[in-house]
Design a protein around this motif. Structure first.
Motif, short mmCIF file in Angstrom:
data_model
loop_
_atom_site.label_atom_id
_atom_site.label_comp_id
_atom_site.label_asym_id
_atom_site.label_seq_id
_atom_site.Cartn_x
_atom_site.Cartn_y
_atom_site.Cartn_z
N ALA A 80 0.83 -1.21 0.00
CA ALA A 80 0.00 0.00 0.00
C ALA A 80 0.86 1.25 0.00
O ALA A 80 0.53 2.26 -0.64
CB ALA A 80 -0.93 -0.01 1.21
N ASP A 85 -0.98 4.45 -1.77
CA ASP A 85 -2.37 4.42 -1.32
C ASP A 85 -2.52 4.56 0.19
O ASP A 85 -3.60 4.94 0.67
CB ASP A 85 -3.04 3.10 -1.74
CG ASP A 85 -3.16 2.97 -3.26
OD1 ASP A 85 -3.21 4.03 -3.93
OD2 ASP A 85 -3.20 1.84 -3.76
N TYR A 89 -5.71 6.36 2.16
CA TYR A 89 -6.72 5.70 2.99
C TYR A 89 -6.92 6.49 4.30
O TYR A 89 -8.05 6.75 4.72
CB TYR A 89 -6.29 4.28 3.34
CG TYR A 89 -6.11 3.34 2.18
CD1 TYR A 89 -6.89 3.46 1.03
CD2 TYR A 89 -5.15 2.32 2.22
CE1 TYR A 89 -6.72 2.59 -0.04
CE2 TYR A 89 -4.97 1.44 1.16
CZ TYR A 89 -5.76 1.58 0.04
OH TYR A 89 -5.58 0.72 -1.01
N SER A 232 -20.25 1.68 1.15
CA SER A 232 -19.09 1.89 0.29
C SER A 232 -19.53 2.16 -1.14
O SER A 232 -20.47 1.56 -1.65
CB SER A 232 -18.18 0.65 0.34
OG SER A 232 -18.88 -0.50 -0.09
N VAL A 238 -11.69 5.69 -1.18
CA VAL A 238 -11.45 4.53 -0.32
C VAL A 238 -10.89 5.01 1.01
O VAL A 238 -9.73 5.42 1.11
CB VAL A 238 -10.48 3.53 -0.97
CG1 VAL A 238 -10.26 2.33 -0.04
CG2 VAL A 238 -11.03 3.06 -2.31
N GLN A 242 -13.94 1.44 4.11
CA GLN A 242 -14.12 0.78 2.83
C GLN A 242 -12.97 -0.18 2.54
O GLN A 242 -13.16 -1.23 1.92
CB GLN A 242 -14.26 1.80 1.70
CG GLN A 242 -14.63 1.15 0.36
CD GLN A 242 -15.04 2.16 -0.69
OE1 GLN A 242 -15.23 3.33 -0.39
NE2 GLN A 242 -15.19 1.70 -1.93
N LEU A 243 -11.77 0.17 2.97
CA LEU A 243 -10.64 -0.75 2.84
C LEU A 243 -10.91 -2.05 3.57
O LEU A 243 -10.65 -3.15 3.05
CB LEU A 243 -9.37 -0.10 3.39
CG LEU A 243 -8.11 -0.97 3.42
CD1 LEU A 243 -7.65 -1.31 2.00
CD2 LEU A 243 -6.98 -0.28 4.18
N ASN A 246 -13.56 -3.96 1.57
CA ASN A 246 -12.97 -4.55 0.36
C ASN A 246 -12.15 -5.79 0.71
O ASN A 246 -12.18 -6.79 -0.02
CB ASN A 246 -12.08 -3.52 -0.34
CG ASN A 246 -12.88 -2.38 -0.95
OD1 ASN A 246 -14.10 -2.47 -1.11
ND2 ASN A 246 -12.20 -1.30 -1.27
N MET A 255 -5.06 -7.91 4.50
CA MET A 255 -5.59 -6.57 4.32
C MET A 255 -6.59 -6.21 5.41
O MET A 255 -6.69 -5.05 5.83
CB MET A 255 -6.23 -6.42 2.94
CG MET A 255 -6.60 -4.99 2.58
SD MET A 255 -7.41 -4.85 0.96
CE MET A 255 -6.03 -5.32 -0.11
N ALA A 259 -6.24 -2.92 7.74
CA ALA A 259 -7.27 -1.91 7.97
C ALA A 259 -7.56 -1.75 9.46
O ALA A 259 -7.69 -0.62 9.96
CB ALA A 259 -8.55 -2.29 7.22
#
Length: 292
Positions: A80, A85, A89, A232, A238, A242-243, A246, A255, A259
């Motif tokens: 990430a 990203d 986030y 979302s 994002v 929402q991360l 997902n 992941m 988060a």
């Protein structure tokens, strides 16, 4: 031979001096070693215990779909970060959370003062505020989506409905604990109306108000995460919620842990950077915390 007897005035003076000495004990700046031992070492040890338990449990579970390895979670963070990203986030959620909390502060503060100072308003709205405070924030997401659609306005509405009751109730609690003597003294010196609220009521109610602010931020953050998880939508960007959603959809436990750690990190960081210093300032201003 000189007399060793003391007069009552001298005795009273020595007692007063002794009490003053107790209240003005000099405390120097803590050394680097004291800072390390008292403030840095405890959380480091706690983090080490958690990581050790994680390393022990991972081979026992032996199922990456249920408990990822620390290395896999580290790789998720690295990927990430390299993609650029990770900060996105965090910023998406933090900017929403802080802006929503600011609006909640603007609404909850006058509402709390109104409920605390006007008996009829307290009888009418007080129980509703208490009920709203106990209502799970996630319950507001479906009606907010129906009323406002999948947009940022829906996110802010959920934050407000979660945070305003806590801020207002905290201020009401603080005002209720203001000694009546303070109010009478303020009126005697001409501090009435808005002037009395600004110079007497709010400063005296500050401990309860700060506690309400801290709880209000906790509700803001939890409300935002619930809204981002349930509602979302690509156009919303994002955020951390929402991360997490997902990751759940893709069954990517590394992941998911990424988060969760980020959500926890932001909550702790906001508390340490904003609310803990504010609490220390309030306590120190009342002589309840020695400045170090």
């Amino acid at each position: 031979m000189a007399s060793t007897e003391t007069t009552p005035a001298q005795d009273a003076g020595s007692v007063e001096a002794g009490l003053d000495a107790l209240e003005t004990t000099a405390v120097g700046r803590p050394t680097l070693r004291q800072t390390l031992v008292n403030k840095i070492l405890p959380p480091v040890i706690a983090l080490g215990v958690v990581l050790a338990a994680w390393f022990v449990l991972y081979p026992i579970v032996d199922d990456p779909t249920k408990l990822p390895s620390p290395g896999a979670v580290g790789s998720a963070f690295k990927d990430a970060w390299l993609k650029g990203d990770l900060l996105g986030y965090i910023w998406t959620s933090v900017s929403r959370g802080l802006l929503g909390f600011f609006f909640a502060l603007l609404i909850g503060t006058p509402l709390g003062l109104l409920v605390a100072r006007v008996r009829f308003v307290r009888a009418a709205i007080g129980p509703i505020l208490s009920g709203l405070q106990s209502l799970p924030s996630v319950a507001w997401v479906p009606p907010a989506v129906i009323w406002l659609g999948l947009n940022n306005s829906m996110m802010y509405a959920v934050i407000l409905l979660g945070a305003v009751p806590s801020i207002a109730n905290g201020l009401v609690s603080g005002v209720d604990q203001v000694p009546p003597l303070f109010l009478r003294a303020g009126r005697t010196m001409g501090a009435t109306g808005v002037k009395g609220i600004w110079h007497v009521v709010l400063p005296a109610a500050m401990p309860g108000y700060v506690a309400g602010l801290k709880q209000g931020w906790a509700f803001s953050w939890r409300s935002l995460m619930a809204a981002e998880i349930i509602a979302s939508f690509p156009d919303l960007g994002v955020g951390l919620g929402q991360l997490l959603e997902n990751a759940r959809t893709n069954s990517d436990m590394a992941m998911v842990f990424e988060a969760i750690i980020l959500i926890l990190f932001v909550g702790i960081a906001i508390d340490l950077l904003i609310f803990s210093p504010l609490e220390r300032w309030v306590l120190r201003s009342r002589g309840l915390l020695v400045k170090s």
